[in-house]
Design an enzyme around this catalytic site. Structure first.
Site, PDB file in Angstrom:
ATOM      1  N   GLU A 289      -6.204   7.065  -1.419  1.00  0.00           N
ATOM      2  CA  GLU A 289      -6.496   5.767  -0.718  1.00  0.00           C
ATOM      3  C   GLU A 289      -6.842   4.502  -1.195  1.00  0.00           C
ATOM      4  O   GLU A 289      -6.250   3.650  -1.437  1.00  0.00           O
ATOM      5  CB  GLU A 289      -7.168   5.898   0.602  1.00  0.00           C
ATOM      6  CG  GLU A 289      -6.461   6.585   1.808  1.00  0.00           C
ATOM      7  CD  GLU A 289      -5.224   6.044   2.206  1.00  0.00           C
ATOM      8  OE1 GLU A 289      -5.307   4.812   2.518  1.00  0.00           O
ATOM      9  OE2 GLU A 289      -4.187   6.876   2.064  1.00  0.00           O
TER      10      GLU A 289
ATOM     11  N   HIS B 258       1.410   4.380  -2.981  1.00  0.00           N
ATOM     12  CA  HIS B 258       1.362   5.813  -2.719  1.00  0.00           C
ATOM     13  C   HIS B 258       2.566   6.335  -3.679  1.00  0.00           C
ATOM     14  O   HIS B 258       2.193   7.387  -4.293  1.00  0.00           O
ATOM     15  CB  HIS B 258       1.521   6.350  -1.352  1.00  0.00           C
ATOM     16  CG  HIS B 258       0.124   6.103  -0.721  1.00  0.00           C
ATOM     17  ND1 HIS B 258      -0.846   6.735  -1.316  1.00  0.00           N
ATOM     18  CD2 HIS B 258      -0.306   5.477   0.608  1.00  0.00           C
ATOM     19  CE1 HIS B 258      -1.976   6.590  -0.518  1.00  0.00           C
ATOM     20  NE2 HIS B 258      -1.551   5.710   0.769  1.00  0.00           N
TER      21      HIS B 258
ATOM     22  N   HIS C 157       0.769  -1.157   0.000  1.00  0.00           N
ATOM     23  CA  HIS C 157      -0.109   0.156  -0.139  1.00  0.00           C
ATOM     24  C   HIS C 157       0.738   1.315   0.121  1.00  0.00           C
ATOM     25  O   HIS C 157       0.550   2.320  -0.869  1.00  0.00           O
ATOM     26  CB  HIS C 157      -0.886   0.107   1.153  1.00  0.00           C
ATOM     27  CG  HIS C 157      -1.681   1.149   1.368  1.00  0.00           C
ATOM     28  ND1 HIS C 157      -2.970   1.266   1.060  1.00  0.00           N
ATOM     29  CD2 HIS C 157      -1.686   2.225   2.004  1.00  0.00           C
ATOM     30  CE1 HIS C 157      -3.491   2.354   1.080  1.00  0.00           C
ATOM     31  NE2 HIS C 157      -2.745   3.254   1.825  1.00  0.00           N
ATOM     32  N   GLU C 158       1.836   1.263   0.756  1.00  0.00           N
ATOM     33  CA  GLU C 158       2.777   2.354   0.796  1.00  0.00           C
ATOM     34  C   GLU C 158       3.486   2.620  -0.438  1.00  0.00           C
ATOM     35  O   GLU C 158       3.852   3.779  -0.952  1.00  0.00           O
ATOM     36  CB  GLU C 158       3.841   2.342   2.150  1.00  0.00           C
ATOM     37  CG  GLU C 158       3.297   2.559   3.273  1.00  0.00           C
ATOM     38  CD  GLU C 158       2.179   3.725   3.541  1.00  0.00           C
ATOM     39  OE1 GLU C 158       3.040   4.590   3.492  1.00  0.00           O
ATOM     40  OE2 GLU C 158       1.147   3.432   3.796  1.00  0.00           O
TER      41      GLU C 158
END
Ligand SMILES: [Zn+2]
Length: 278
Positions: free
Chosen positions: A197, A143, A139-140
């Site tokens: 997100e 981003h 997820h990071e």
């Protein structure tokens, strides 16, 4: 006054052009407002990362335990293998990870250019499995791949201009880092938008699945995070506001993802620089 009135259309045109030229498109086709180019976000993030790591080294806050480091190296290395396949420009990133010894902090991040960190607090307090760590780091990384870092930096720069004007930026901040590098550091504390997100959830779960990790762990990870959110809550949730139906959407995505890698075949470990104590 008359002069200003005459100049006004010119100024308005300049601002409009600047804003237009600052628009970019995310990997999912969304238009993004960018005051900072992805390339300069990477350059400035490097400065911010070096300064952050130096401070952690001084405070002896970087994990040295080889077993812990190996675990994070393997998980992030597999994710990076998939990231560089899907986003070839990230092949030249300086992929690095710091494991921060801070049992009270529930957080993890990835700056523009692939410089990451994970805190022992989130691993230990939430008793994260390898699959769950893969989801959070996926997820990071997502981003960063989707240029959300540059987007947050753009917002941080606007904020910083306000702080400087108000004389509220601390002297220490101004001494350590100037301008965009400070924005890169501040950006780590700014929340992502809900749209960002959703994008990161989607890209992240896919990277983790392709790397060989269980997509269902995305659901259990956010459930754990939600449970821990009582009493102040994880720092992570203040920078990653949940889109309303995150658990449901991730559950559905997990089903679709399975087909991408049904046997959970693990990806090779791409080299990742482990940042540890000097
Ligand atoms: Zn996020």
């Amino acid at each position: 006054m008359t002069m200003l009135k005459k100049l006004w259309p010119v100024l308005a045109t300049i601002v409009a052009c600047w804003l237009l030229s600052a628009c970019a498109t995310s990997p999912t086709g969304r238009s993004q407002l960018m005051l900072v180019s992805p390339q300069s976000a990477i350059v400035e993030s490097e400065k911010a990362y070096i300064s952050t790591v130096n401070q952690l080294q001084e405070k002896q806050q970087l994990v040295t335990d080889p077993k812990r480091l190996q675990r994070i190296r393997t998980i992030t290395g597999r994710l990076v293998s998939e990231a560089v396949k899907k986003y070839p420009s990230s092949k030249n990133w300086q992929w690095s990870v710091a494991v921060i010894d801070d049992p009270k902090t529930l957080n993890a991040w990835c700056m523009a250019g692939g410089r990451m960190a994970i805190y022992t607090g989130i691993i230990d307090q939430l008793q994260l499995s390898d699959d769950e760590i893969a989801q959070i780091m996926g997820h990071e990384i997502a981003h960063a791949l989707a240029n959300h870092s540059a987007e947050r930096m753009s917002r941080a720069m606007v904020m910083q201009a306000g702080l400087l004007a108000a004389g509220a930026a601390t002297e220490q901040d101004q001494l350590t880092l100037a301008g965009a590098a400070l924005a890169a550091k501040l950006a780590l504390e700014l929340p992502n938008s809900r749209t960002a997100e959703t994008e990161a959830d989607r890209i992240g779960i896919e990277l983790a699945t392709l790397a060989g990790y269980d997509p269902q762990a995305a659901v259990s990870l956010w459930q754990k995070m939600g449970k821990a959110s009582g009493g102040g809550g994880p720092e992570f949730l203040s920078t990653h506001p949940a889109p309303g139906n995150r658990a449901k959407t991730l559950g559905r995505l997990a089903q679709q993802m399975r087909a991408l890698n049904p046997t959970q075949r693990k990806s090779p470990v791409h080299p990742v620089n482990m940042v540890s104590q000097r």
